[in-house]
Design a protein around this motif. Structure first.
Motif, PDB file in Angstrom:
ATOM      1  N   THR A  57      -0.164   4.841   3.492  1.00 13.92           N
ATOM      2  CA  THR A  57       0.366   4.405   4.774  1.00 13.92           C
ATOM      3  C   THR A  57      -0.758   4.111   5.754  1.00 13.92           C
ATOM      4  O   THR A  57      -0.732   3.113   6.478  1.00 13.92           O
ATOM      5  CB  THR A  57       1.309   5.471   5.374  1.00 13.92           C
ATOM      6  N   GLN A  58      -1.785   4.967   5.740  1.00  9.77           N
ATOM      7  CA  GLN A  58      -2.933   4.740   6.627  1.00  9.77           C
ATOM      8  C   GLN A  58      -3.665   3.456   6.235  1.00  9.77           C
ATOM      9  O   GLN A  58      -4.084   2.688   7.090  1.00  9.77           O
ATOM     10  CB  GLN A  58      -3.888   5.935   6.590  1.00  9.77           C
ATOM     11  N   SER A  59      -3.821   3.221   4.941  1.00  7.22           N
ATOM     12  CA  SER A  59      -4.488   2.011   4.461  1.00  7.22           C
ATOM     13  C   SER A  59      -3.698   0.771   4.861  1.00  7.22           C
ATOM     14  O   SER A  59      -4.280  -0.236   5.271  1.00  7.22           O
ATOM     15  CB  SER A  59      -4.631   2.043   2.934  1.00  7.22           C
ATOM     16  N   THR A  60      -2.382   0.840   4.737  1.00  6.49           N
ATOM     17  CA  THR A  60      -1.542  -0.288   5.110  1.00  6.49           C
ATOM     18  C   THR A  60      -1.662  -0.568   6.603  1.00  6.49           C
ATOM     19  O   THR A  60      -1.766  -1.721   7.029  1.00  6.49           O
ATOM     20  CB  THR A  60      -0.066  -0.010   4.738  1.00  6.49           C
ATOM     21  N   GLY A  61      -1.686   0.474   7.401  1.00  6.11           N
ATOM     22  CA  GLY A  61      -1.842   0.313   8.848  1.00  6.11           C
ATOM     23  C   GLY A  61      -3.181  -0.307   9.208  1.00  6.11           C
ATOM     24  O   GLY A  61      -3.262  -1.171  10.076  1.00  6.11           O
ATOM     25  N   LYS A  62      -4.241   0.113   8.518  1.00  9.19           N
ATOM     26  CA  LYS A  62      -5.570  -0.456   8.770  1.00  9.19           C
ATOM     27  C   LYS A  62      -5.617  -1.921   8.364  1.00  9.19           C
ATOM     28  O   LYS A  62      -6.191  -2.747   9.060  1.00  9.19           O
ATOM     29  CB  LYS A  62      -6.644   0.330   8.015  1.00  9.19           C
ATOM     30  N   ARG A  63      -4.980  -2.225   7.225  1.00  8.66           N
ATOM     31  CA  ARG A  63      -4.958  -3.614   6.762  1.00  8.66           C
ATOM     32  C   ARG A  63      -4.221  -4.508   7.751  1.00  8.66           C
ATOM     33  O   ARG A  63      -4.656  -5.611   8.048  1.00  8.66           O
ATOM     34  CB  ARG A  63      -4.300  -3.716   5.385  1.00  8.66           C
ATOM     35  N   LYS A  64      -3.100  -3.998   8.264  1.00 10.96           N
ATOM     36  CA  LYS A  64      -2.335  -4.783   9.239  1.00 10.96           C
ATOM     37  C   LYS A  64      -3.150  -4.997  10.502  1.00 10.96           C
ATOM     38  O   LYS A  64      -3.160  -6.088  11.065  1.00 10.96           O
ATOM     39  CB  LYS A  64      -1.021  -4.085   9.576  1.00 10.96           C
ATOM     40  N   ALA A  65      -3.845  -3.947  10.945  1.00 16.85           N
ATOM     41  CA  ALA A  65      -4.667  -4.062  12.148  1.00 16.85           C
ATOM     42  C   ALA A  65      -5.805  -5.058  11.923  1.00 16.85           C
ATOM     43  O   ALA A  65      -6.109  -5.878  12.795  1.00 16.85           O
ATOM     44  CB  ALA A  65      -5.223  -2.700  12.549  1.00 16.85           C
ATOM     45  N   LEU A  66      -6.429  -4.992  10.740  1.00 21.29           N
ATOM     46  CA  LEU A  66      -7.504  -5.932  10.420  1.00 21.29           C
ATOM     47  C   LEU A  66      -6.975  -7.367  10.332  1.00 21.29           C
ATOM     48  O   LEU A  66      -7.608  -8.304  10.811  1.00 21.29           O
ATOM     49  CB  LEU A  66      -8.192  -5.541   9.114  1.00 21.29           C
ATOM     50  N   ALA A  67      -5.802  -7.530   9.728  1.00 22.50           N
ATOM     51  CA  ALA A  67      -5.207  -8.864   9.604  1.00 22.50           C
ATOM     52  C   ALA A  67      -4.880  -9.425  10.985  1.00 22.50           C
ATOM     53  O   ALA A  67      -5.124 -10.603  11.264  1.00 22.50           O
ATOM     54  CB  ALA A  67      -3.953  -8.813   8.738  1.00 22.50           C
ATOM     55  N   GLN A  68      -4.348  -8.578  11.860  1.00 28.52           N
ATOM     56  CA  GLN A  68      -4.019  -9.029  13.209  1.00 28.52           C
ATOM     57  C   GLN A  68      -5.283  -9.405  13.975  1.00 28.52           C
ATOM     58  O   GLN A  68      -5.329 -10.416  14.657  1.00 28.52           O
ATOM     59  CB  GLN A  68      -3.260  -7.945  13.963  1.00 28.52           C
ATOM     60  N   ALA A  69      -6.335  -8.592  13.835  1.00 25.03           N
ATOM     61  CA  ALA A  69      -7.603  -8.901  14.505  1.00 25.03           C
ATOM     62  C   ALA A  69      -8.180 -10.215  13.977  1.00 25.03           C
ATOM     63  O   ALA A  69      -8.699 -11.030  14.746  1.00 25.03           O
ATOM     64  CB  ALA A  69      -8.593  -7.761  14.309  1.00 25.03           C
TER      65      ALA A  69
END
Length: 124
Positions: free
Chosen positions: A9-21
């Motif tokens: 879940t943490q990895s998915t959240g980081k990926r989403k944040a990176l994708a948004q950035a």
């Protein structure tokens, strides 16, 4: 298993944040590119407009003074306009409608308009 789910879940959240950035950064660069292309168009139109103004001024003054209009200077400057159109033909193609609407109108001296007419034949 619970620990793996938390890490996942943490990895998915980081990926989403990176994708948004990354999307925001791409959007920023797209805006910069659009601004640069608009500036390029404005500068190009100004340069072509100056050619037309200078050549027109020469013709008007020469006719007022009953002098020959087709001087070496006139022909060289007109040919430089023609060369500029050909050299930057990709940009000219993109701005063709704007050039025809704003600059190369029927009111322009035929000797100057001839450059644009020949250029249109060249790229056809």
């Amino acid at each position: 298993r619970v620990r793996e789910a938390v890490v996942s879940t943490q990895s998915t959240g980081k990926r989403k944040a990176l994708a948004q950035a990354a999307e925001e950064e791409v959007g920023h660069y797209v805006k910069l590119l659009e601004d640069a292309e608009l500036s390029q168009k404005e500068v190009f139109l100004i340069v072509v407009q100056r050619f037309i103004m200078i050549l027109t001024d020469h013709i008007v003054r020469s006719e007022q003074e009953s002098r020959y209009t087709q001087t070496l200077w006139f022909r060289c400057t007109r040919d430089r306009l023609r060369q500029t159109l050909v050299k930057h033909r990709r940009e000219v193609k993109r701005y063709m409608v704007t050039l025809q609407t704003l600059l190369f109108t029927p009111e322009v001296e035929p000797k100057i308009l001839e450059c644009f007419t020949q250029f249109k034949g060249y790229i056809a």
